[in-house]
Write a protein that holds these residues in place. Structure first.
Motif, short mmCIF file in Angstrom:
data_model
loop_
_atom_site.label_atom_id
_atom_site.label_comp_id
_atom_site.label_asym_id
_atom_site.label_seq_id
_atom_site.Cartn_x
_atom_site.Cartn_y
_atom_site.Cartn_z
N ARG A 155 3.01 31.64 10.76
CA ARG A 155 3.33 30.53 10.98
C ARG A 155 3.68 29.55 11.04
NH1 ARG A 155 -1.18 28.32 14.26
NH2 ARG A 155 -1.25 25.86 13.37
N SER A 156 4.51 30.18 9.20
CA SER A 156 5.46 28.86 8.44
C SER A 156 7.08 28.88 9.10
CB SER A 156 5.05 29.45 6.63
OG SER A 156 5.40 30.74 6.74
N ARG A 157 7.47 30.08 9.71
CA ARG A 157 8.97 29.75 10.42
C ARG A 157 8.78 29.82 11.74
NH1 ARG A 157 10.07 35.82 7.20
NH2 ARG A 157 12.33 34.70 7.42
N LEU A 158 7.81 29.96 11.77
CA LEU A 158 8.18 30.15 13.66
C LEU A 158 6.51 29.37 14.30
CD1 LEU A 158 8.65 33.92 13.99
CD2 LEU A 158 10.45 32.69 14.22
N THR A 159 7.50 29.00 15.80
CA THR A 159 6.83 28.12 16.66
C THR A 159 6.80 28.50 18.03
OG1 THR A 159 5.15 26.59 17.19
CG2 THR A 159 7.48 26.04 16.88
N VAL A 160 5.46 29.27 18.40
CA VAL A 160 5.56 29.11 20.17
C VAL A 160 5.96 27.72 21.09
CG1 VAL A 160 4.57 30.61 22.55
CG2 VAL A 160 3.85 31.10 19.93
N LEU A 216 13.84 25.55 27.42
CA LEU A 216 13.90 25.27 26.21
C LEU A 216 13.51 24.07 25.44
CD1 LEU A 216 17.12 28.03 25.58
CD2 LEU A 216 14.26 28.71 25.94
N GLY A 217 12.31 23.60 24.07
CA GLY A 217 12.19 23.40 23.91
C GLY A 217 11.23 22.13 24.79
N VAL A 218 10.33 22.90 24.89
CA VAL A 218 8.88 22.18 25.42
C VAL A 218 7.79 22.41 24.96
CG1 VAL A 218 7.04 23.39 26.99
CG2 VAL A 218 8.72 24.44 27.31
N GLY A 219 7.72 23.17 23.23
CA GLY A 219 7.31 21.48 22.04
C GLY A 219 5.90 21.87 22.20
N PRO A 237 12.17 27.95 17.13
CA PRO A 237 11.15 28.00 18.09
C PRO A 237 11.70 28.88 19.03
CG PRO A 237 12.96 26.18 18.42
CD PRO A 237 12.85 26.87 16.98
N VAL A 238 10.10 29.85 19.49
CA VAL A 238 10.52 30.98 20.17
C VAL A 238 10.68 30.57 21.94
CG1 VAL A 238 9.72 32.95 20.44
CG2 VAL A 238 10.17 32.25 18.09
N LEU A 285 21.13 31.56 20.62
CA LEU A 285 20.61 31.91 20.28
C LEU A 285 20.00 33.47 20.11
CD1 LEU A 285 20.50 30.64 24.64
CD2 LEU A 285 18.57 29.91 22.80
N ALA A 286 19.04 34.16 20.57
CA ALA A 286 18.88 35.82 20.23
C ALA A 286 17.77 35.62 20.71
CB ALA A 286 18.13 35.61 18.26
N LEU A 287 17.53 37.03 21.00
CA LEU A 287 16.93 38.15 22.49
C LEU A 287 16.06 39.48 21.78
CD1 LEU A 287 19.48 37.74 25.50
CD2 LEU A 287 17.51 36.70 25.05
N VAL A 288 14.68 39.43 21.74
CA VAL A 288 14.21 40.22 21.76
C VAL A 288 13.58 40.72 23.27
CG1 VAL A 288 12.21 41.41 20.67
CG2 VAL A 288 13.22 39.59 19.52
N ILE A 289 13.87 42.15 23.25
CA ILE A 289 13.36 42.65 24.54
C ILE A 289 12.74 43.79 25.04
CG2 ILE A 289 15.29 43.82 26.96
CD1 ILE A 289 17.30 42.26 25.61
N ASN A 290 11.91 44.05 25.04
CA ASN A 290 10.43 45.04 25.87
C ASN A 290 11.35 45.53 26.84
OD1 ASN A 290 6.77 44.82 25.48
ND2 ASN A 290 8.77 46.06 24.80
N GLU A 291 11.01 46.55 27.06
CA GLU A 291 10.93 47.48 28.03
C GLU A 291 9.70 48.27 28.40
OE1 GLU A 291 14.87 47.61 30.46
OE2 GLU A 291 15.64 47.85 28.77
N PHE A 292 9.18 48.53 29.67
CA PHE A 292 8.88 49.95 30.29
C PHE A 292 9.61 51.30 30.98
CE2 PHE A 292 4.20 50.54 30.88
CZ PHE A 292 4.06 51.88 32.00
N GLY A 293 9.37 51.89 30.19
CA GLY A 293 10.69 53.07 30.47
C GLY A 293 11.18 53.19 29.46
#
Length: 353
Positions: A127-132, A230-233, A13-14, A41-49
Motif C-alpha cells: 500500500r505504501s508503494r503502489l496504488t490501483v 491510464l491515469g484513472v486515479g 500506479p497500477v 511502462l512495465a507489464l505483469v502477464i498471467n496466462e492460463f496454460g
C-alpha cells in the motif's frame, strides 16, 4: 536519469486489465504500449496454460516504452490465487529496477477474479508503494451479444438468491460478472461486429450489471487512448466495499471447472484451411479458447492463431529467430471434461491438414 527523492516517494500506479477469454486484453495492451505518450511502462502477464502466447506477442512489440526486462510473465497459476507467491515478488523486482517504471499494467488470465488481486494492494508492504489506478474490464461485445452469458445478469442473480432449489452456478458467468463488478472502466471491444441495436442492448446489459457508475467505451481492435486507460486515479484498494463479488465470503477459488492442455502441431501448408478446421473443432467439442503459434511450410515467419469459440483470427506476427526451434503449439481451454482425446485426434487428422 536518477529519480528525484520526491518521485521515489510517490506511489506507482497500477492498472489491472481483466476480461474473459479472448476479449482482446493483449491487443488492447499492445496498442497502449505503442502509444504510451512518453511513459515508462512495465507489464505483469498471467496466462492460463503453459505456452506464453500473450507474453510473446507483447515482447514482439519492441517499443521503447516497455523494454523486455520490464515484461514479467507468471504462468504458475492464476494471480488471484497466487498473489503472495508470484505477484508480490514480481512487483518488488520491477520496483527495484534502476529506472523504476512510471506505470505498471497487469494482464490477468481470462479466468481470474480481479477483487482478490485488488485486495493485495491493501497489504501494508504494498500500500505504501503502489496504488490501483484502475481496473479495466475488456468485454468481447460479439460474444455477449450472441448470448454467451445471461441476457440480464442482475435479474439472474436475484432469481438465484430467491430460489433455494438452485444449488449450482455457471462458473463462466460468475467470472464475467465479477470482472464487471470490480471495474472502473469497461472496454466494449469488437464493437464493429455489432449492429446499432445489439450495441445498445449489450451496453445496457453491462450498465445494469455494474453496481456503480462505470464508463463503457466501445472500441475495435482494442484501440483506446492511453490517456483514457491510464491515469484513472481510482485508488481501488480504498473502496473494496463498492466492488462486490460472488466470492466475497470465500478464502479463495480454484479453476477446477476448466481444463487446459497443449497440443504440439506439425508444420502446416495451408493456414486458412487449418483455421477453418480449428473453428469446426471448437464448435464440435465446445472449446472456449484456442491460441498459439504455428510453423507454415516454406514461410520465414511465425503464424499467430487466436480463437474464441468458433471465431478465429490468424496472422504472421514475426520472423522465426535464428536458431529458434520452429515449433507449433496450441493451448486449448475448455470447461471441465472437455474431450481432450477427441480434440487431439481431430487436430491430428491428416485428411484436413
Amino acid at each position: 536519469m536518477t529519480a528525484t527523492p520526491h518521485a521515489a516517494l510517490q506511489k506507482v500506479p497500477v492498472t489491472i486489465v481483466t476480461g474473459f477469454l479472448g476479449a482482446g486484453k493483449t491487443t488492447l495492451i499492445r496498442h497502449v504500449l505503442e502509444n504510451a505518450g512518453g511513459r515508462r511502462l512495465a507489464l505483469v502477464i498471467n496466462e492460463f496454460g503453459d505456452v506464453g502466447v500473450d507474453g510473446d506477442i507483447l515482447r514482439s512489440c519492441g517499443v521503447e516504452s516497455c523494454p523486455e526486462e520490464n515484461i514479467v510473465e507468471l504462468a504458475n497459476g492464476c494471480l488471484c490465487c497466487t498473489v503472495a507467491d508470484d505477484f508480490i515478488p514480481a512487483i518488488e523486482a520491477l520496483l527495484a529496477h534502476e529506472r523504476r517504471p512510471d506505470h505498471i499494467i497487469v494482464e490477468t488470465s481470462g479466468l481470474a477474479l480481479p477483487k482478490p488481486l485488488v485486495k493485495a494492494f491493501d497489504w501494508p508492504p504494498i500500500r505504501s508503494r503502489l496504488t490501483v489506478d484502475g481496473v479495466i474490464a475488456v468485454v468481447d461485445g460479439a460474444a455477449v451479444a450472441a448470448g454467451r452469458f445471461a441476457d440480464d445478469p442482475a435479474k439472474l442473480m436475484a432469481q438465484r438468491e430467491q430460489d433455494g432449489a438452485v444449488d449450482h452456478d455457471n462458473p463462466l458467468e460468475e467470472v464475467y460478472e465479477d470482472q464487471l463488478l470490480c471495474a472502473d472502466l469497461v472496454v466494449l471491444n469488437k464493437a464493429d461486429l455489432l449492429d446499432a441495436d445489439d450495441l445498445a442492448r449489450v451496453t445496457a446489459e453491462i450498465g445494469a450489471a455494474t453496481p456503480r457508475s462505470v464508463k463503457i467505451v466501445p472500441t475495435r481492435e482494442g484501440r483506446i487512448e492511453a490517456d483514457l486507460l491510464l491515469g484513472v486515479g481510482a485508488a481501488a484498494e480504498d473502496d473494496l466495499a463498492q466492488r462486490p463479488s460472488h466470492h466475497d465470503d470465500e478464502e479463495g477459488h480454484d479453476h477446477d471447472d476448466f481444463d487446459s492442455f497443449v497440443v504440439e502441431m506439425p508444420a502446416v501448408s495451408d493456414p486458412a484451411a487449418l483455421v477453418g478446421r480449428l473453428a469446426r473443432i471448437a464448435e464440435d467439442f465446445d472449446v472456449l479458447r484456442i491460441k498459439g503459434f504455428l510453423e507454415v511450410s516454406g514461410k520465414p515467419m511465425r503464424l499467430l492463431v487466436q480463437g474464441v469459440g468458433s471465431r478465429f483470427r490468424h496472422q504472421f506476427d514475426r520472423p522465426w529467430a535464428p536458431g529458434e526451434a520452429r515449433r507449433g503449439r496450441l493451448v486449448v481451454i475448455g470447461e471441465k471434461g472437455v474431450d481432450r482425446a477427441g480434440v487431439e485426434a481431430a487436430l491430428a487428422d491428416p485428411v484436413a491438414a
